[in-house]
Enzyme design. Structure first.
Site, PDB file in Angstrom:
ATOM      1  N   ASN A  55       8.016   0.591   0.368  1.00  0.00           N
ATOM      2  CA  ASN A  55       8.357   0.714   1.792  1.00  0.00           C
ATOM      3  C   ASN A  55       8.025  -0.632   2.423  1.00  0.00           C
ATOM      4  O   ASN A  55       6.864  -0.939   2.665  1.00  0.00           O
ATOM      5  CB  ASN A  55       7.519   1.843   2.420  1.00  0.00           C
ATOM      6  CG  ASN A  55       7.668   1.898   3.931  1.00  0.00           C
ATOM      7  OD1 ASN A  55       8.577   1.283   4.495  1.00  0.00           O
ATOM      8  ND2 ASN A  55       6.771   2.635   4.581  1.00  0.00           N
ATOM      9  N   LYS A 101       8.618  -1.659   5.319  1.00  0.00           N
ATOM     10  CA  LYS A 101       8.340  -1.599   6.768  1.00  0.00           C
ATOM     11  C   LYS A 101       9.125  -2.720   7.466  1.00  0.00           C
ATOM     12  O   LYS A 101      10.229  -3.038   7.047  1.00  0.00           O
ATOM     13  CB  LYS A 101       6.835  -1.670   7.020  1.00  0.00           C
ATOM     14  CG  LYS A 101       6.083  -0.639   6.173  1.00  0.00           C
ATOM     15  CD  LYS A 101       4.663  -0.454   6.574  1.00  0.00           C
ATOM     16  CE  LYS A 101       4.036   0.616   5.676  1.00  0.00           C
ATOM     17  NZ  LYS A 101       2.684   0.968   6.050  1.00  0.00           N
ATOM     18  N   HIS A 127       7.674   8.985   8.543  1.00  0.00           N
ATOM     19  CA  HIS A 127       6.523   8.144   8.220  1.00  0.00           C
ATOM     20  C   HIS A 127       5.512   8.216   9.366  1.00  0.00           C
ATOM     21  O   HIS A 127       5.892   8.301  10.529  1.00  0.00           O
ATOM     22  CB  HIS A 127       6.965   6.699   7.985  1.00  0.00           C
ATOM     23  CG  HIS A 127       5.873   5.855   7.422  1.00  0.00           C
ATOM     24  ND1 HIS A 127       4.894   5.296   8.211  1.00  0.00           N
ATOM     25  CD2 HIS A 127       5.572   5.521   6.145  1.00  0.00           C
ATOM     26  CE1 HIS A 127       4.043   4.657   7.426  1.00  0.00           C
ATOM     27  NE2 HIS A 127       4.428   4.771   6.174  1.00  0.00           N
ATOM     28  N   GLU A 187       3.842   6.055  10.828  1.00  0.00           N
ATOM     29  CA  GLU A 187       4.025   5.039  11.875  1.00  0.00           C
ATOM     30  C   GLU A 187       5.104   5.465  12.859  1.00  0.00           C
ATOM     31  O   GLU A 187       5.024   5.182  14.049  1.00  0.00           O
ATOM     32  CB  GLU A 187       4.348   3.682  11.230  1.00  0.00           C
ATOM     33  CG  GLU A 187       3.106   3.072  10.586  1.00  0.00           C
ATOM     34  CD  GLU A 187       3.372   2.199   9.380  1.00  0.00           C
ATOM     35  OE1 GLU A 187       4.520   1.767   9.175  1.00  0.00           O
ATOM     36  OE2 GLU A 187       2.411   1.957   8.612  1.00  0.00           O
ATOM     37  N   GLU A 199       0.515  10.899   2.475  1.00  0.00           N
ATOM     38  CA  GLU A 199      -0.065   9.616   2.862  1.00  0.00           C
ATOM     39  C   GLU A 199      -1.161   9.836   3.901  1.00  0.00           C
ATOM     40  O   GLU A 199      -0.861   9.984   5.091  1.00  0.00           O
ATOM     41  CB  GLU A 199       1.004   8.713   3.471  1.00  0.00           C
ATOM     42  CG  GLU A 199       2.153   8.381   2.545  1.00  0.00           C
ATOM     43  CD  GLU A 199       2.830   7.081   2.938  1.00  0.00           C
ATOM     44  OE1 GLU A 199       2.856   6.172   2.110  1.00  0.00           O
ATOM     45  OE2 GLU A 199       3.305   6.968   4.087  1.00  0.00           O
ATOM     46  N   GLY A 228      -2.446   0.866   4.775  1.00  0.00           N
ATOM     47  CA  GLY A 228      -2.618  -0.519   5.211  1.00  0.00           C
ATOM     48  C   GLY A 228      -4.065  -0.903   5.463  1.00  0.00           C
ATOM     49  O   GLY A 228      -4.347  -1.951   6.034  1.00  0.00           O
ATOM     50  N   SER A 265      -2.388   2.348   0.470  1.00  0.00           N
ATOM     51  CA  SER A 265      -3.100   1.299  -0.273  1.00  0.00           C
ATOM     52  C   SER A 265      -2.999   1.442  -1.785  1.00  0.00           C
ATOM     53  O   SER A 265      -3.959   1.165  -2.511  1.00  0.00           O
ATOM     54  CB  SER A 265      -4.568   1.219   0.181  1.00  0.00           C
ATOM     55  OG  SER A 265      -4.643   0.886   1.553  1.00  0.00           O
TER      56      SER A 265
HETATM   57  P1  PGA Z   1       0.323   0.721   2.298  1.00  0.00           P
HETATM   58  O1  PGA Z   1       1.441   1.586   3.080  1.00  0.00           O
HETATM   59  O2  PGA Z   1       0.643   0.814   0.831  1.00  0.00           O
HETATM   60  O3  PGA Z   1       0.460  -0.666   2.846  1.00  0.00           O
HETATM   61  O4  PGA Z   1      -1.008   1.340   2.616  1.00  0.00           O
HETATM   62  C1  PGA Z   1       1.941   2.776   2.532  1.00  0.00           C
HETATM   63  C2  PGA Z   1       2.950   3.379   3.485  1.00  0.00           C
HETATM   64  O5  PGA Z   1       2.713   3.365   4.695  1.00  0.00           O
HETATM   65  O6  PGA Z   1       4.003   3.908   3.046  1.00  0.00           O
END
Ligand code: PGA
Length: 249
Positions: A9, A11, A94, A96, A166, A172, A211
């Site tokens: 992803n 983003k 997601h 976010e 998640e 992140g 992560s």
């Molecule tokens: P990350 O993000 O691997 O940077 O923690 C995962 C995601 O939000 O899909």
């Protein structure tokens, strides 16, 4: 035996030129895996990514979609538009988008139905906040998100839906859920799907995200109910992401 799906992803990262650079290196590095490899890229990178993924085992996805087919929705992109250009996957709900763009369980359900009706493969994200985890309501919260997302789907549609668990506190932040904790929630998700839809739950792919990196992928993906991952930051570098895809090599 469920196949693993390992999806990147990106983003809001990379333009078409960056995408070309990434795709010059990446497919060659993952060509020997028998798992499904997906890259979910910004809309403006879809064409370049698909062009360069042609003839490789890398599949391309979008990161969001609108549930209406067309109309006066400035700035949005529909499922049919994605389907028409040959996109295969789409991330829905997601955290976010839930946090910053008013995504709700209801809109997630509508988007999921639209994606399935048009043959797109959806990756539906669920997960708790740190406060919810500390309050001991993770199971209740996550299984409710799953139930509301899948409401009104047929068993066949459920089988085609990928769930990405998640935990928001792990996205992140560099803090990964322990493999045991992550698996426990994936087991709860599968149990909830079994309660609602029966044996089809065994077919549903449930990813872990938050992560994921090359140093923890093997342990996470080795758990009984974790069928691959949704990878943010670590999917931006072709070498690092290929090591995650090749976690078992
Ligand atoms: P990350 O993000 O691997 O940077 O923690 C995962 C995601 O939000 O899909």
């Amino acid at each position: 035996m469920r196949r693993k799906v390992i999806a990147g992803n990106w983003k809001m990262n990379k333009n078409p030129m960056d995408t070309a650079k990434f795709m010059e290196a990446f497919p060659e590095l993952v060509k020997d895996t028998s798992d499904e490899v997906v890259l979910c890229v910004p809309y403006i990178d879809l064409f370049k990514a698909m062009e360069m993924a042609a003839g490789t085992n890398v599949k391309i996805g979008a990161q969001n979609v609108h549930y209406e087919e067309k109309g006066a929705y400035t700035g949005e992109v529909s499922v049919t538009m994605l389907k028409d250009i040959g996109v295969e996957y789409v991330i829905i709900g997601h955290s976010e988008r839930r946090q910053y763009y008013n995504e709700t369980d209801e809109s997630v359900n509508k988007k999921l139905k639209a994606a399935l009706a048009n043959g797109l493969k959806p990756i539906v994200c669920v997960g708790e906040t740190l406060e919810q985890r500390e309050a001991g309501i993770t199971k209740d919260f996550v299984t409710t998100q799953v139930r509301l997302a899948l409401e009104g789907l047929s068993n066949k549609e459920v089988a085609k839906t990928i769930i990405a668990y998640e935990p928001i506190w792990a996205i992140g932040t560099g803090k990964t859920a322990s493999a045991q904790d992550a698996n426990e929630v994936c087991v709860w998700v599968r149990e909830e799907i079994r309660n609602l839809f029966g044996d089809v739950a065994e077919e549903v792919i449930i990813q872990y995200g938050g992560s994921v990196k090359s140093s923890n992928a093997a342990e996470l993906f080795g758990m009984s109910d974790i069928d691959g991952g949704l990878v943010g930051g670590a999917s931006l570098d072709p070498e690092e992401f290929s090591k995650i895809v090749n976690y078992n090599k």
